[in-house]
Every structure is written in structure tokens, then in C-alpha cells.
Design an enzyme around this catalytic site. Structure first.
Site, PDB file in Angstrom:
ATOM      1  N   VAL A 117      51.743  35.602  73.247  1.00 55.95           N
ATOM      2  CA  VAL A 117      53.028  35.050  73.703  1.00 55.95           C
ATOM      3  C   VAL A 117      53.705  35.926  74.756  1.00 55.95           C
ATOM      4  CG1 VAL A 117      53.539  33.664  71.646  1.00 55.95           C
ATOM      5  CG2 VAL A 117      54.255  36.070  71.738  1.00 55.95           C
TER       6      VAL A 117
ATOM      7  N   TYR B 172      64.215  46.733  65.460  1.00 56.05           N
ATOM      8  CA  TYR B 172      63.748  45.476  64.847  1.00 56.05           C
ATOM      9  C   TYR B 172      64.948  44.593  64.497  1.00 56.05           C
ATOM     10  CZ  TYR B 172      61.910  42.105  61.563  1.00 56.05           C
ATOM     11  OH  TYR B 172      61.603  40.925  60.928  1.00 56.05           O
TER      12      TYR B 172
ATOM     13  N   PRO C 129      64.524  35.068  56.854  1.00 54.49           N
ATOM     14  CA  PRO C 129      63.999  35.513  55.559  1.00 54.49           C
ATOM     15  C   PRO C 129      64.200  37.004  55.331  1.00 54.49           C
ATOM     16  CG  PRO C 129      62.273  34.536  56.972  1.00 54.49           C
ATOM     17  CD  PRO C 129      63.464  34.835  57.820  1.00 54.49           C
TER      18      PRO C 129
ATOM     19  N   LEU D 115      62.629  39.949  52.272  1.00 57.94           N
ATOM     20  CA  LEU D 115      61.346  40.553  51.912  1.00 57.94           C
ATOM     21  C   LEU D 115      60.278  39.499  51.600  1.00 57.94           C
ATOM     22  CD1 LEU D 115      60.280  43.485  51.318  1.00 57.94           C
ATOM     23  CD2 LEU D 115      60.717  42.985  48.908  1.00 57.94           C
TER      24      LEU D 115
HETATM   25  C1  8X3 Z   1      62.035  41.559  57.514  1.00 56.39           C
HETATM   26  C2  8X3 Z   1      62.934  41.425  56.345  1.00 56.39           C
HETATM   27  O1  8X3 Z   1      63.629  42.521  54.138  1.00 56.39           O
HETATM   28  O2  8X3 Z   1      61.396  42.993  54.958  1.00 56.39           O
HETATM   29  O3  8X3 Z   1      62.250  40.541  58.432  1.00 56.39           O
HETATM   30  O4  8X3 Z   1      63.282  43.959  56.078  1.00 56.39           O
HETATM   31  S1  8X3 Z   1      62.805  42.786  55.334  1.00 56.39           S
END
Ligand code: 8X3
Length: 250
Positions: free
Chosen positions: A58, A147, A177, A179
Site C-alpha cells: 500500500v 503508533y 479495537p 488488544l
Molecule cells: C493496538 C491496540 O491495545 O494492543 O491497536 O495497544 S493495543
């Protein structure tokens, strides 16, 4: 009902793969996009071999344009799923290349594909863009730095799209989402350190890719007049547990 088409990035594994399987079961025609063609081919053959498969990074703008020019059907659902977290080091020690890769893939590539596809959706007055955000875009946690910032971009980009597209029938959803276990996500984040990656999921029950796929299946089957702007999903074992205070000597 006429058959709908969904374009899924990062379709070869994890949430992308699980969603491909679920949307296939719901009767969607699929355009499966990922870097690993052999995985896509395997997935496609398991789904009866009737979907379109594109080997494409991408981040490669030329490849994205070639892909879109080669499409023989309209895209009803764009699932911007490709993305990654790299490293959990504190900001002063993080690897700059990791930061660039996350910004490029999670922000620039997502925005580019959306920008290229959007005029056709507007011309048809039809489409649903589902962006894979994250709880990390809302809640800061140690090592989440860039991130989390990329996912905050994805959230605000999604809301901005909604503002721009008001008056059209196009839907936009930022799916956030928490974890998720059983995918490559943590292994990539920990750069292949399987022990560290799997330690994220010990003594708790994380979400699965299939949980998210089912949610996406629900999102894309809502009535025409219903748009879910943002949806945050965590496993029961996870919570936004608030602000912390650093105490000297602790
Ligand atoms: C990752 C969510 O909770 O693993 O997008 O940090 S978490």
C-alpha cells in the site's frame, strides 16, 4: 440484493483475512490486497477462487494506481486495514525508521488509497470506507507514541471525511479495537520476539480477528441511512484505566 464488492488491504492475515472470510460468507465479491501473494492465493482458493487478488504494497503509490486502474468493478466497501505498530520503546529511544514506516503505512498510504478511490464513490453516490483505527488513537500508553499518533490521525481523517461527505450517501467508520490476540500484530510490534509478543496475552482473553470481522460484517449490513462514526471495542480484560502519576523512587 445486488452483490457488493469490498476492497480489503492487508487481506492476507489477521483482521484482513478474517474479514475476507466473513464478507465472503455474507455474499460479497472481494478485492484482496496484500504484499504476500501466496497467502492471498491460498485464501482465495479456500474461498472458491472467485475473488480478485492483488499483490501490492500500500506504500507503493504507482502500484495502487495500477491496481485501481485495473479494477473491472466498483468498490462498495473500502476496508483500510493495512497498518502496523513497530516497537514499544520510549520516544527518546525509538527507532526512527520504525516511526517513518508507521507514519507512511498507517497515515499516508491509507489517505492515498482513500483519495484515489473517493471520486468514484462520490460519482456513484455510494460506498462505505471503514478505517482501522485503534484505542491507541484515543488513549496514550507507554511506548505507544507514534503508533498512537498515527491512529489519532486515522480517527480525525475519518471524521473529516464524514464532514466533507455530508450530503452524499457515503458512509465512513473509524473502527477502534483494543488488544487482539492470535494475529501477527504483536510479533511485528516486538520485531519477531515471540516470547514478548505472546506475553501480551497471558492470563487474559484478548479480542480475536474474528470478533472484529463480525463487527465489520455488522457495520456493512446496516440500513442505508445509518452510519457508525466511531466504534471502540476492547476485550473485557482491558479498560482505559486512567492517568498515572510518576512517584520518585518507585
Ligand atoms: C493496538 C491496540 O491495545 O494492543 O491497536 O495497544 S493495543
Amino acid at each position: 440484493m445486488t452483490q457488493k464488492t469490498a476492497l480489503i488491504t492487508g487481506a492476507s492475515v489477521g483482521i484482513g483475512e478474517a474479514t475476507a472470510r466473513h464478507l465472503h460468507a455474507l455474499g460479497f465479491s472481494l478485492i484482496l490486497v496484500a504484499r504476500r501473494k501466496e497467502k492471498l492465493d491460498k485464501l482465495n482458493s479456500e474461498l472458491g477462487g472467485k475473488h480478485a487478488v492483488y499483490e501490492c504494497d500500500v506504500n507503493d503509490k504507482g502500484a495502487i494506481l495500477t491496481l485501481l486502474e485495473g479494477l473491472t468493478c466498483d468498490v462498495d466497501v473500502l476496508l483500510n486495514n493495512a497498518g502496523l505498530a513497530l516497537g514499544l520503546d520510549s520516544a527518546d529511544k525509538s527507532n526512527w525508521d520504525h516511526w517513518e514506516t508507521m507514519i507512511n503505512t498507517n497515515c499516508l498510504a491509507l489517505a492515498y488509497l482513500t483519495r484515489q478511490l473517493l471520486p468514484k464513490m462520490v460519482a456513484r453516490n455510494r460506498g462505505h470506507i471503514i478505517n482501522l483505527g485503534s484505542i491507541a488513537g484515543t488513549y496514550a500508553y507507554k511506548g505507544g507514541n507514534v503508533y498512537g499518533a498515527t491512529k489519532a490521525f486515522v480517527e480525525q481523517f475519518s471524521l473529516g471525511l464524514l464532514a466533507d461527505l455530508m450530503g452524499t450517501a457515503i458512509k465512513v467508520t473509524n473502527l477502534e479495537p483494543g488488544l487482539i490476540g492470535g494475529t501477527e500484530f504483536s510479533n511485528v510490534r516486538y520485531e519477531g520476539d515471540d516470547d514478548k509478543a505472546s506475553s501480551m496475552y497471558t492470563n487474559c482473553q484478548p479480542l480475536t480477528a474474528n470478533d472484529i470481522a463480525q463487527t465489520i460484517g455488522w457495520l456493512v449490513t446496516q440500513p442505508e441511512h445509518v452510519n457508525v462514526n466511531r466504534m471502540e471495542i476492547m476485550p473485557v480484560c482491558q479498560a482505559p484505566a486512567g492517568v498515572s502519576v510518576y512517584k520518585e523512587g518507585s
